[in-house]
Design a protein around this motif. Structure first.
Motif, PDB file in Angstrom:
ATOM      1  N   ASN A   1      27.576 -14.823  19.983  1.00  0.00           N
ATOM      2  CA  ASN A   1      26.214 -15.203  19.624  1.00  0.00           C
ATOM      3  C   ASN A   1      26.013 -15.092  18.118  1.00  0.00           C
ATOM      4  O   ASN A   1      26.635 -14.258  17.454  1.00  0.00           O
ATOM      5  CB  ASN A   1      25.185 -14.312  20.321  1.00  0.00           C
ATOM      6  N   THR A   2      25.161 -15.962  17.599  1.00  0.00           N
ATOM      7  CA  THR A   2      24.794 -15.886  16.188  1.00  0.00           C
ATOM      8  C   THR A   2      23.286 -15.926  16.049  1.00  0.00           C
ATOM      9  O   THR A   2      22.602 -16.643  16.788  1.00  0.00           O
ATOM     10  CB  THR A   2      25.393 -17.048  15.374  1.00  0.00           C
ATOM     11  N   LEU A   3      22.774 -15.140  15.106  1.00  0.00           N
ATOM     12  CA  LEU A   3      21.372 -15.170  14.711  1.00  0.00           C
ATOM     13  C   LEU A   3      21.336 -15.443  13.223  1.00  0.00           C
ATOM     14  O   LEU A   3      22.003 -14.752  12.438  1.00  0.00           O
ATOM     15  CB  LEU A   3      20.668 -13.846  14.997  1.00  0.00           C
ATOM     16  N   SER A   4      20.581 -16.452  12.822  1.00  0.00           N
ATOM     17  CA  SER A   4      20.442 -16.777  11.413  1.00  0.00           C
ATOM     18  C   SER A   4      18.994 -16.544  10.997  1.00  0.00           C
ATOM     19  O   SER A   4      18.068 -16.917  11.720  1.00  0.00           O
ATOM     20  CB  SER A   4      20.831 -18.228  11.148  1.00  0.00           C
ATOM     21  N   PHE A   5      18.813 -15.912   9.830  1.00  0.00           N
ATOM     22  CA  PHE A   5      17.463 -15.689   9.327  1.00  0.00           C
ATOM     23  C   PHE A   5      17.498 -15.708   7.808  1.00  0.00           C
ATOM     24  O   PHE A   5      18.541 -15.486   7.180  1.00  0.00           O
ATOM     25  CB  PHE A   5      16.875 -14.374   9.847  1.00  0.00           C
ATOM     26  N   THR A   6      16.345 -16.015   7.223  1.00  0.00           N
ATOM     27  CA  THR A   6      16.230 -16.107   5.769  1.00  0.00           C
ATOM     28  C   THR A   6      15.367 -14.961   5.251  1.00  0.00           C
ATOM     29  O   THR A   6      14.310 -14.667   5.809  1.00  0.00           O
ATOM     30  CB  THR A   6      15.606 -17.450   5.356  1.00  0.00           C
ATOM     31  N   TYR A   7      15.837 -14.357   4.192  1.00  0.00           N
ATOM     32  CA  TYR A   7      15.145 -13.239   3.549  1.00  0.00           C
ATOM     33  C   TYR A   7      14.271 -13.780   2.425  1.00  0.00           C
ATOM     34  O   TYR A   7      14.748 -14.368   1.463  1.00  0.00           O
ATOM     35  CB  TYR A   7      16.196 -12.265   3.003  1.00  0.00           C
TER      36      TYR A   7
ATOM     37  N   GLY B   1      23.877 -17.927   2.606  1.00  0.00           N
ATOM     38  CA  GLY B   1      23.198 -18.980   1.864  1.00  0.00           C
ATOM     39  C   GLY B   1      22.299 -18.407   0.794  1.00  0.00           C
ATOM     40  O   GLY B   1      21.990 -17.216   0.775  1.00  0.00           O
ATOM     41  N   GLY B   2      21.851 -19.277  -0.078  1.00  0.00           N
ATOM     42  CA  GLY B   2      21.086 -18.874  -1.248  1.00  0.00           C
ATOM     43  C   GLY B   2      21.914 -19.167  -2.478  1.00  0.00           C
ATOM     44  O   GLY B   2      22.382 -20.290  -2.661  1.00  0.00           O
ATOM     45  N   SER B   3      22.147 -18.170  -3.295  1.00  0.00           N
ATOM     46  CA  SER B   3      23.006 -18.353  -4.467  1.00  0.00           C
ATOM     47  C   SER B   3      23.526 -16.996  -4.915  1.00  0.00           C
ATOM     48  O   SER B   3      22.952 -15.947  -4.585  1.00  0.00           O
ATOM     49  CB  SER B   3      22.233 -19.010  -5.616  1.00  0.00           C
ATOM     50  N   ALA B   4      24.623 -17.015  -5.662  1.00  0.00           N
ATOM     51  CA  ALA B   4      25.183 -15.774  -6.190  1.00  0.00           C
ATOM     52  C   ALA B   4      24.183 -15.080  -7.109  1.00  0.00           C
ATOM     53  O   ALA B   4      24.094 -13.846  -7.135  1.00  0.00           O
ATOM     54  CB  ALA B   4      26.487 -16.069  -6.939  1.00  0.00           C
TER      55      ALA B   4
ATOM     56  N   GLN C   1      20.036 -16.394   2.815  1.00  0.00           N
ATOM     57  CA  GLN C   1      20.215 -16.623   4.245  1.00  0.00           C
ATOM     58  C   GLN C   1      21.283 -15.669   4.771  1.00  0.00           C
ATOM     59  O   GLN C   1      22.313 -15.470   4.136  1.00  0.00           O
ATOM     60  CB  GLN C   1      20.640 -18.062   4.533  1.00  0.00           C
ATOM     61  N   PHE C   2      21.002 -15.072   5.945  1.00  0.00           N
ATOM     62  CA  PHE C   2      21.930 -14.158   6.594  1.00  0.00           C
ATOM     63  C   PHE C   2      22.298 -14.707   7.973  1.00  0.00           C
ATOM     64  O   PHE C   2      21.490 -15.377   8.633  1.00  0.00           O
ATOM     65  CB  PHE C   2      21.283 -12.777   6.788  1.00  0.00           C
ATOM     66  N   VAL C   3      23.504 -14.400   8.421  1.00  0.00           N
ATOM     67  CA  VAL C   3      23.932 -14.692   9.787  1.00  0.00           C
ATOM     68  C   VAL C   3      24.516 -13.426  10.395  1.00  0.00           C
ATOM     69  O   VAL C   3      25.387 -12.777   9.797  1.00  0.00           O
ATOM     70  CB  VAL C   3      24.973 -15.833   9.833  1.00  0.00           C
ATOM     71  N   TRP C   4      24.022 -13.095  11.575  1.00  0.00           N
ATOM     72  CA  TRP C   4      24.524 -11.949  12.334  1.00  0.00           C
ATOM     73  C   TRP C   4      25.306 -12.501  13.513  1.00  0.00           C
ATOM     74  O   TRP C   4      24.766 -13.206  14.359  1.00  0.00           O
ATOM     75  CB  TRP C   4      23.359 -11.073  12.805  1.00  0.00           C
ATOM     76  N   THR C   5      26.602 -12.219  13.566  1.00  0.00           N
ATOM     77  CA  THR C   5      27.471 -12.690  14.641  1.00  0.00           C
ATOM     78  C   THR C   5      27.821 -11.535  15.565  1.00  0.00           C
ATOM     79  O   THR C   5      28.217 -10.462  15.105  1.00  0.00           O
ATOM     80  CB  THR C   5      28.763 -13.301  14.074  1.00  0.00           C
ATOM     81  N   LEU C   6      27.666 -11.773  16.876  1.00  0.00           N
ATOM     82  CA  LEU C   6      27.978 -10.765  17.883  1.00  0.00           C
ATOM     83  C   LEU C   6      29.116 -11.279  18.749  1.00  0.00           C
ATOM     84  O   LEU C   6      28.919 -12.190  19.564  1.00  0.00           O
ATOM     85  CB  LEU C   6      26.767 -10.470  18.770  1.00  0.00           C
ATOM     86  N   PRO C   7      30.338 -10.767  18.587  1.00  0.00           N
ATOM     87  CA  PRO C   7      31.456 -11.212  19.427  1.00  0.00           C
ATOM     88  C   PRO C   7      31.191 -10.906  20.899  1.00  0.00           C
ATOM     89  O   PRO C   7      30.424 -10.000  21.239  1.00  0.00           O
ATOM     90  CB  PRO C   7      32.641 -10.400  18.893  1.00  0.00           C
ATOM     91  N   ALA C   8      31.826 -11.667  21.765  1.00  0.00           N
ATOM     92  CA  ALA C   8      31.680 -11.438  23.208  1.00  0.00           C
ATOM     93  C   ALA C   8      32.242 -10.068  23.565  1.00  0.00           C
ATOM     94  O   ALA C   8      33.288  -9.654  23.060  1.00  0.00           O
ATOM     95  CB  ALA C   8      32.421 -12.523  23.984  1.00  0.00           C
ATOM     96  N   ASP C   9      31.518  -9.339  24.453  1.00  0.00           N
ATOM     97  CA  ASP C   9      32.006  -8.025  24.885  1.00  0.00           C
ATOM     98  C   ASP C   9      31.870  -7.817  26.384  1.00  0.00           C
ATOM     99  O   ASP C   9      32.071  -6.708  26.884  1.00  0.00           O
ATOM    100  CB  ASP C   9      31.262  -6.919  24.135  1.00  0.00           C
ATOM    101  N   GLY C  10      31.520  -8.891  27.124  1.00  0.00           N
ATOM    102  CA  GLY C  10      31.414  -8.785  28.579  1.00  0.00           C
ATOM    103  C   GLY C  10      30.114  -8.203  29.076  1.00  0.00           C
ATOM    104  O   GLY C  10      29.915  -8.090  30.299  1.00  0.00           O
TER     105      GLY C  10
END
Length: 643
Positions: A564-570, A623-626, A587-596
């Motif tokens: 699963n992924t959740l994307s949100f902007t700060y 996302g965004g910039s350095a 922009q941030f992305v939180w990835t949750l690998p499958a765990d059953g």
């Protein structure tokens, strides 16, 4: 492709046709580079010529007996400004229309060269104008087209000939067009012309220009050599998957190898049957600039040939997936729109449903698929079972509107789409065709298709390349008494589809929308988790805003559908209502690998962590910039790993 042996006398400059032949004969490997052989410098130099003096029509002859020969461009000539598309099209129409009925093709061709010289016209709008020119004398226009194609010396003039052959060409024109298609900038117009004359040659030319390496390239080379045994062998080795092939490539391969003929000549080879099925499924995909399965003239024949012989396929996972995919497309996909004889599509669906390899209990791994094979295999087992149930096990629905959440073969890594059928016909591929309908989580969640007395516009579908590129399809939905009305259709780029009002019985409409909203039969665990998280965030938006975050999307990970992924902007200041729209953001992305973990438990854990820990501490900046990252105190992704 073989060029004709006969050659007519050259004009004062080398024709583009002869230039292409010379380039082909001297090419080290006998084929053009990726973009085609370069044009000679003189092919477009006419744009830099001085325009004719005011009041002089360059399409007219200089003397009563005929035109003067084209003069070379002067090095000191002032370049004509490049006209806009509309201006180019209008000018080309005005200059060329009087020339198409000249019985002297050689004279008419010279006048075309003169007419286009120095006008600053772009070639694409010139071709668009040619496609609509009146043809008062088709024989004269055809003779002119052949003269331009075989002896034309400029890209603009040769383009006029190609455009005319697209309308008037015959079999004898195929070899000449094929040679011109090897030149840079001519592939697309030549393929369009050949599509109406010789589909296999058109397909081979397209593939030669678009496929550069690997098994597809080897197949193209074998087709060019007319190596029939090599074509058969290499066709089976081509990987039919989204990573390496699009819908148009699948169609062109089918046309180039004459797939329907191959199936008839070798009806018992299960490898060929399975490959034909994969190509059919790929062609039916919604991720291209048009619905490719509808552009394939042999699609109905291919479906019939594959399904008639499908009983010879061993019931392994790959073959079951192909058959389930074919059934899904015949059930609710763009393939429904093919020119089927009455009842034939339904009969093919029934035949698929009766096959042991299609039926759910025929799998050699039936029982608990989770105990067998890789994660990808388990996912595809689950998908086959769900798809077979939905296509063959669901009770028939009789209302005019049908709404179905749909997932294609997981191996294609494609998002979910909501298929909308009106009177049994898929709406989006028929009236939009540039991408799929939006997924159920966006179109149905929160009552997206519900009808109220207040009319509202709804985004139904978006182009595969994004709305900003190729548009989207919108409709306005409202309730009028005991009816629901869909009207005021529009595409976001300004054009309107040829659709009038669609009216539905309100009770039947409400029942179908409620059924579709409650339907979870298409979901897999990660999709169910994403839906539950989405519902939780919709009920409690403060879970993100408290951290100055705005949700972008929630879903299964594109690269790993079990994650699963959740994307949100700060946006600093968002929680207090003082967001600076011109200030820094990330922009941030939180990835949750499958765990059953079961979806309900997994979603609850996600929502709990969002409520108790700032996600910016465990998600990754994407996302965004350095500069923004430095200003806000977060590492830019090039210098950090996912935490």
């Amino acid at each position: 492709m073989n060029a004709p042996d006969e050659r007519e006398p050259l004009t004062t400059r080398t024709s583009l046709y002869d230039h292409a032949l010379r380039q082909l004969h001297t090419a080290p490997d006998g084929r053009p580079p990726g973009r085609g052989f370069p044009l000679p410098d003189t092919a477009r130099s006419e744009r830099a010529s001085k325009s004719a003096p005011p009041g002089v029509d360059p399409s007219k002859s200089d003397t009563p007996s005929g035109p003067a020969a084209p003069a070379p461009a002067s090095p000191a000539a002032t370049p004509a400004p490049v006209a806009s598309f509309a201006e180019s099209k209008e000018t080309a129409h005005r200059l060329l229309a009087p020339l198409l009925s000249d019985p002297d093709a050689e004279r008419a061709a010279e006048r075309v060269h003169r007419a286009l010289r120095g006008q600053g016209l772009r070639e694409q709008p010139v071709r668009a104008a040619v496609a609509r020119l009146p043809l008062e004398d088709p024989a004269a226009a055809l003779a002119l087209a052949r003269r331009l194609v075989r002896h034309g010396t400029t890209a603009a003039a040769v383009g006029v000939g190609i455009g005319l052959l697209a309308r008037l060409g015959e079999a004898e024109d195929v070899p000449h067009l094929g040679v011109l298609g090897l030149l840079r900038g001519f592939v697309r117009p030549v393929v369009e012309a050949l599509d109406g004359l010789d589909r296999p040659v058109a397909a081979l030319l397209w593939l030669g220009a678009h496929v550069r390496e690997g098994e597809p390239r080897a197949l193209v080379d074998a087709l060019t050599r007319q190596d029939d045994p090599g074509v058969r062998r290499l066709l089976l080795e081509v990987p039919v998957e989204r990573r390496t092939m699009g819908a148009e490539c699948a169609r062109r391969i089918s046309e180039a190898v004459r797939l329907a003929d191959l199936l008839r000549s070798d009806p018992v080879d299960p490898r060929l049957l399975a490959q034909a099925g994969r190509l059919l499924v790929m062609m039916a995909g919604p991720y291209d600039s048009q619905v490719e399965i509808l552009a394939h003239r042999d699609a109905v024949t291919l479906y019939e040939e594959v399904i008639a012989r499908a009983a010879s396929l061993p019931p392994d996972l790959d073959h079951r997936t192909v058959l389930a995919s074919l059934a899904l497309e015949l059930h609710s996909g763009a393939s429904v729109l093919l020119d089927w004889p009455t009842g034939r599509r339904e009969a093919l669906l029934d035949a698929l449903g009766a096959l042991p390899a299609t039926r759910e209990r025929a799998s050699v791994h039936e029982g608990d698929p989770a105990r067998h094979g890789s994660a990808d295999d388990r996912r595809r087992h689950r998908w086959v079972r769900q798809t077979v149930r939905r296509v063959f096990g669901a009770p028939p629905r009789t209302g005019r509107l049908r709404v179905e959440g749909t997932v294609r073969d997981p191996a294609y890594l494609e998002p979910v789409e909501t298929r909308l059928l009106i009177g049994g016909r898929p709406l989006v591929p028929e009236h939009f065709g540039k991408g799929p309908a939006r997924p159920p989580g966006e179109l149905l969640a929160g009552g997206g298709l519900r009808a109220t007395a207040e009319a509202r516009e709804v985004l139904l579908a978006e182009a595969w390349c994004t709305e900003g590129c190729c548009g989207a399809l919108y409709v306005t939905i409202r309730r009028e008494g005991d009816e629901v009305v869909w009207s005021d259709w529009r595409r976001s780029l300004g054009t309107r589809p040829s659709l009038g009002e669609e009216r539905f019985d309100a009770l039947a409409y409400d029942a179908e929308i409620e059924r579709a909203e409650a339907d979870r039969g298409w979901e897999w665990p990660a999709a169910a988790t994403a839906r539950l998280v989405e519902e939780g965030l919709r009920a409690r938006p403060d879970l993100l805003t408290r951290w100055d975050l705005r949700k972008d999307w929630t879903g299964a990970d594109f690269r790993d559908p079990e994650a699963n992924t959740l994307s949100f902007t700060y946006w600093p200041g968002l929680a207090e209502g003082r967001r600076d729209r011109d200030g820094p953001w990330l922009q941030f992305v939180w990835t949750l690998p499958a765990d059953g973990t079961p979806p309900a438990e997994r979603a609850a854990a996600v929502l709990h962590r969002l409520a108790t820990e700032d996600p910016k501490g465990y998600a990754q900046v994407t996302g965004g910039s350095a500069e923004y990252a430095l200003e806000l105190g977060y590492p830019w992704p090039e210098t950090t790993e996912r935490r």
